[in-house]
Design an enzyme around this catalytic site. Structure first.
Site, mmCIF file in Angstrom:
data_model
loop_
_atom_site.group_PDB
_atom_site.id
_atom_site.type_symbol
_atom_site.label_atom_id
_atom_site.label_comp_id
_atom_site.label_asym_id
_atom_site.label_seq_id
_atom_site.Cartn_x
_atom_site.Cartn_y
_atom_site.Cartn_z
ATOM 1 N N TYR A 144 0.773 -1.230 0.013
ATOM 2 C CA TYR A 144 -0.137 0.028 -0.030
ATOM 3 C C TYR A 144 0.937 1.296 0.069
ATOM 4 O O TYR A 144 1.931 1.365 -0.463
ATOM 5 C CB TYR A 144 -1.115 0.189 1.301
ATOM 6 C CG TYR A 144 -2.024 1.048 0.774
ATOM 7 C CD1 TYR A 144 -3.000 0.696 -0.321
ATOM 8 C CD2 TYR A 144 -2.422 1.894 1.545
ATOM 9 C CE1 TYR A 144 -4.134 1.595 -0.554
ATOM 10 C CE2 TYR A 144 -3.382 2.750 1.205
ATOM 11 C CZ TYR A 144 -4.345 2.639 0.062
ATOM 12 O OH TYR A 144 -5.301 3.238 -0.346
ATOM 13 N N ARG B 13 -9.209 10.536 -8.497
ATOM 14 C CA ARG B 13 -8.160 11.077 -7.576
ATOM 15 C C ARG B 13 -7.395 10.115 -6.714
ATOM 16 O O ARG B 13 -7.431 9.792 -5.473
ATOM 17 C CB ARG B 13 -8.784 12.062 -6.538
ATOM 18 C CG ARG B 13 -9.879 11.712 -5.980
ATOM 19 C CD ARG B 13 -9.899 12.207 -4.294
ATOM 20 N NE ARG B 13 -8.866 11.364 -3.981
ATOM 21 C CZ ARG B 13 -8.579 11.556 -2.454
ATOM 22 N NH1 ARG B 13 -9.254 12.609 -1.951
ATOM 23 N NH2 ARG B 13 -7.675 10.820 -1.931
ATOM 24 N N LYS C 51 -6.328 -2.262 -0.982
ATOM 25 C CA LYS C 51 -7.177 -1.949 0.432
ATOM 26 C C LYS C 51 -7.728 -3.536 0.631
ATOM 27 O O LYS C 51 -7.609 -3.632 1.972
ATOM 28 C CB LYS C 51 -8.475 -1.134 -0.045
ATOM 29 C CG LYS C 51 -8.135 0.485 -0.280
ATOM 30 C CD LYS C 51 -7.755 1.176 1.137
ATOM 31 C CE LYS C 51 -7.440 2.546 0.911
ATOM 32 N NZ LYS C 51 -7.467 3.150 2.217
ATOM 33 N N GLU D 188 -13.990 4.281 -2.908
ATOM 34 C CA GLU D 188 -12.360 4.590 -2.971
ATOM 35 C C GLU D 188 -11.864 5.709 -3.918
ATOM 36 O O GLU D 188 -12.165 5.466 -5.103
ATOM 37 C CB GLU D 188 -11.731 3.405 -2.716
ATOM 38 C CG GLU D 188 -10.102 3.650 -2.699
ATOM 39 C CD GLU D 188 -10.017 3.954 -1.074
ATOM 40 O OE1 GLU D 188 -8.902 4.861 -0.608
ATOM 41 O OE2 GLU D 188 -10.583 3.379 -0.190
ATOM 42 N N ASP D 189 -11.425 6.970 -3.556
ATOM 43 C CA ASP D 189 -10.669 7.784 -4.459
ATOM 44 C C ASP D 189 -11.406 8.264 -5.476
ATOM 45 O O ASP D 189 -11.019 8.223 -6.799
ATOM 46 C CB ASP D 189 -9.548 7.208 -4.879
ATOM 47 C CG ASP D 189 -8.234 7.027 -3.858
ATOM 48 O OD1 ASP D 189 -8.445 7.631 -2.893
ATOM 49 O OD2 ASP D 189 -7.340 6.247 -4.129
ATOM 50 N N ASP E 177 -14.456 5.696 1.994
ATOM 51 C CA ASP E 177 -13.155 5.430 2.862
ATOM 52 C C ASP E 177 -12.538 6.965 3.025
ATOM 53 O O ASP E 177 -12.208 7.367 4.113
ATOM 54 C CB ASP E 177 -12.391 4.535 2.162
ATOM 55 C CG ASP E 177 -11.063 4.266 2.757
ATOM 56 O OD1 ASP E 177 -11.011 3.978 4.007
ATOM 57 O OD2 ASP E 177 -10.078 4.410 2.364
ATOM 58 N N ASP E 178 -12.459 7.612 2.191
ATOM 59 C CA ASP E 178 -11.673 8.552 2.067
ATOM 60 C C ASP E 178 -12.414 9.786 3.068
ATOM 61 O O ASP E 178 -11.601 10.468 3.638
ATOM 62 C CB ASP E 178 -11.429 9.399 0.813
ATOM 63 C CG ASP E 178 -10.843 8.425 -0.278
ATOM 64 O OD1 ASP E 178 -9.684 8.254 -0.186
ATOM 65 O OD2 ASP E 178 -11.491 8.082 -1.394
ATOM 66 N N ASN F 45 -0.955 11.599 1.194
ATOM 67 C CA ASN F 45 -0.028 10.447 0.534
ATOM 68 C C ASN F 45 0.401 10.608 -0.807
ATOM 69 O O ASN F 45 -0.628 11.361 -1.511
ATOM 70 C CB ASN F 45 -0.751 9.155 0.792
ATOM 71 C CG ASN F 45 -0.894 8.529 2.407
ATOM 72 O OD1 ASN F 45 0.017 8.482 2.862
ATOM 73 N ND2 ASN F 45 -2.124 8.230 2.723
ATOM 74 N N ASN G 78 -3.350 6.358 9.444
ATOM 75 C CA ASN G 78 -3.735 5.890 8.087
ATOM 76 C C ASN G 78 -4.985 5.016 8.443
ATOM 77 O O ASN G 78 -5.132 4.118 9.475
ATOM 78 C CB ASN G 78 -2.576 4.866 7.716
ATOM 79 C CG ASN G 78 -2.904 4.391 6.379
ATOM 80 O OD1 ASN G 78 -3.770 3.546 6.102
ATOM 81 N ND2 ASN G 78 -1.838 4.768 5.152
#
Length: 592
Positions: free
Chosen positions: A134, A187, A205, A276-277, A299-300, A443, A487
């Site tokens: 990761y 992103r 993940k 995610e993202d 998640d973000d 990150n 994290n």
């Protein structure tokens, strides 16, 4: 012995039990203690089909009886070897590789060949290999996905599949899916639009779900929604593996996601779906649209918010205070995207839970984006950003211009811009605040707002430091200043374990408050005295168990749980029973 978990001040019985009910004995356990049932897999595959399936393949570990039953005698070396012997061989080979991306590629090949051995490798060396599988290495792997690709994993739903997504979903060969991680690659970390290359994020993940939360790897599914890319380099690269057209926008994008959600929830109705993202505003729009319809979360926005809130609450404890002291904090947040807004909203929820009004809670925040302060005159803000607008201060001012007026006690970095936490900012905050929270969360490491060494030097060691990517402890004036990785690998695996074990039908916002308070309570006084607010990552399964237990209990109290521990078991025993361990299964061949 771990510190008792602090419950929230207001009466919210639907979220947490009464004070003291969470203070049951909690211990960090060995892997052998959490797995007590032999895996049995029924399949119709035989011969090379067994060896080519990473979920079934045992490599050189098949016994003589298995070779005969499965039709693979002569197809593998004659002398059976143990999983332990296989692991030692692979670890020796891995250790010969020096380049981090090459290590990633080696592990990727191992995962595609033999999943049990792959997860054995990760679990035995989690602290060492987590940065490889990761962040930060996964960022480079995403950027170079189309250059290092050798074998497919997961599923892709593209613009070419519109109108046919149910048929595409039916192509997944396994009926039982517990957790899905899905991205549109818009992103990725702090690296921007990487299109189909974002597939490495769901894969990574889900490895953390397996290793951290004990989710069965047969029951996870990484997915990319390929709606195009606006990355000009990828649009012009002949090796790019995704759709080479501009991203779908607006109604077209949402219609695409609607069709996918309908298809995937029909195919896998019990799955927890982690978004995610996704870029803003799509990330928040999708969360608000689906949160009350299906079992999903972002998640973000949410689990990043949970672990950041845990960092803040643990900082209160490290100063000798309680969770209620969060009402006294002043937050300077650099970054107003999905993660920045999500983190700050999660903290606001906690401040409100401790007795403040929502308006009072918002007043504790000063949020900045690339144009400066979210303040008076900024007419370019999304509704989710407007609640953080400082109407009494002219918008667009820089942090440096307002630092002495704000006097923050906690710095939140979610900007993806390195070095924004500079010497002037850090030294000033440390001059008036005991153990300020310094949280550069962007990150990968190259995008971090500061390094651990810079933070320690510029604050003269007066800080609690937690970052998105890992940093080593810092030696400073004869003592070791501990660093922490803020994290969400600490949060989402345990959340997933609790949701899957209870078969929750929804993921309420309270889930992330519960998660944060559990994690913030795990540091002992001895740990906190050194600046260490979280257990080591090699105890991630223990952390996930504690989080999972409270999430499952919350689901039961909120009447969204549909599965409960068998008679004679409590939630702790049930979750420990459910946590998958890497050992080879017994394979039964039947004509299904």
């Amino acid at each position: 012995m771990l510190a008792p978990i602090q419950t929230i001040a207001r009466p919210v019985s639907s979220i947490l039990p009464a004070t003291g009910a969470l203070a049951a004995k909690r211990t960090f356990f060995a892997p052998s203690e959490v797995y007590n049932k032999k895996q049995v897999i029924v399949t119709k595959k035989t011969g090379l089909d067994i060896l080519n399936d990473p979920k079934l393949n045992k490599g050189s570990a098949f016994t003589a009886d298995e070779k005969d039953r499965l039709g693979i005698r002569g197809l593998v070396p004659p002398r059976p070897q143990s999983l332990e012997a296989q692991y030692k061989r692979c670890k020796t080979n891995l250790d010969k590789i020096s380049d981090p991306l090459e290590k990633f590629i080696y592990l990727n090949h191992l995962q595609n060949r033999n999943e049990t051995l792959y997860y054995k490798m990760i679990l035995e060396n989690f602290v060492e290999l987590a940065p490889i599988i990761y962040t930060p290495v996964v960022g480079e792997a995403c950027q170079k996905f189309h250059k290092i690709f050798t074998q497919t994993r997961g599923m892709y739903f593209s613009t070419a599949d519109r109108g046919q997504m149910s048929a595409v979903a039916a192509n997944w060969p396994y009926d039982d899916v517990d957790v899905i991680v899905v991205t549109d690659g818009s992103r990725i970390l702090g690296l921007g639009d990487l299109g189909a290359g974002g597939m490495q994020i769901p894969i990574g993940k889900l490895t953390l779900y397996v290793c951290g939360g004990g989710i069965n790897p047969r029951n996870v599914l990484p997915i990319v929604l390929d709606v195009g890319t606006n990355n000009k380099e990828l649009l012009n690269d002949p090796l790019y593996l995704g759709m080479q057209h501009p991203r779908l926008q607006g109604e077209e994008f949402h219609a695409f996601v609607d069709e996918w959600v309908s298809a995937i929830t029909d195919r896998f109705p019990k799955a927890v779906i982690q978004f995610e993202d996704f870029m803003m505003p799509n990330a928040l729009d999708l969360l608000l649209k689906y949160k009350d319809q299906i079992c999903m979360f972002n998640d973000d926005i949410q689990s990043t918010g949970a672990i950041t809130l845990a960092s803040v609450l643990a900082t209160m404890r490290a100063r000798g205070g309680t969770f209620a002291d969060i009402k006294k904090e002043t937050f300077l947040c650099l970054g107003a995207g999905s993660s920045g807004v999500g983190v700050c909203e999660t903290i606001v929820d906690c401040i409100v839970a401790e007795g403040a009004t929502r308006e009072e809670a918002y007043a504790q925040f000063y949020m900045f984006d690339h144009k400066g302060l979210l303040g008076k005159g900024r007419d370019d803000l999304l509704p989710s950003q407007q609640v953080f607008m400082r109407k009494e201060i002219e918008g667009g001012k820089t942090p440096a211009e307002l630092l002495k007026k704000i006097k923050p006690t906690c710095l939140l970095g979610l900007s993806t811009c390195p070095k924004l936490f500079n010497k002037e900012m850090l030294s000033y905050v440390a001059s008036y605040c005991e153990k300020p929270g310094i949280f550069p969360l962007s990150n990968p490491t190259s995008r971090s707002e500061c390094t651990a060494e810079e933070a320690v030097e510029f604050t003269d060691g007066n800080l609690i430091f937690a970052s998105g990517s890992p940093f080593d402890p810092v030696e400073w004036k004869g003592k070791t200043i501990q660093t922490n990785q803020c994290n969400n690998s600490y949060s989402f695996p345990g959340i997933g374990l609790g949701l899957v074990s209870s078969r929750a039908t929804r993921v309420p916002f309270e889930t992330f408050q519960v998660c944060a308070r559990v994690i913030a309570s795990l540091g002992t006084p001895e740990m906190l005295a050194t600046g260490k607010i979280f257990p080591d990552l090699d105890n991630l399964r223990a952390v996930s168990l504690e989080v999972g237990i409270e999430v499952a209990k919350m689901a039961e109290r909120m009447n969204i749980a549909t599965q409960f521990p068998p008679k004679g078991m409590d939630w702790r025993e049930w979750l420990k029973h459910n946590m998958w361990q890497p050992e080879y299964p017994h394979i039964v061949v039947k004509n299904l």
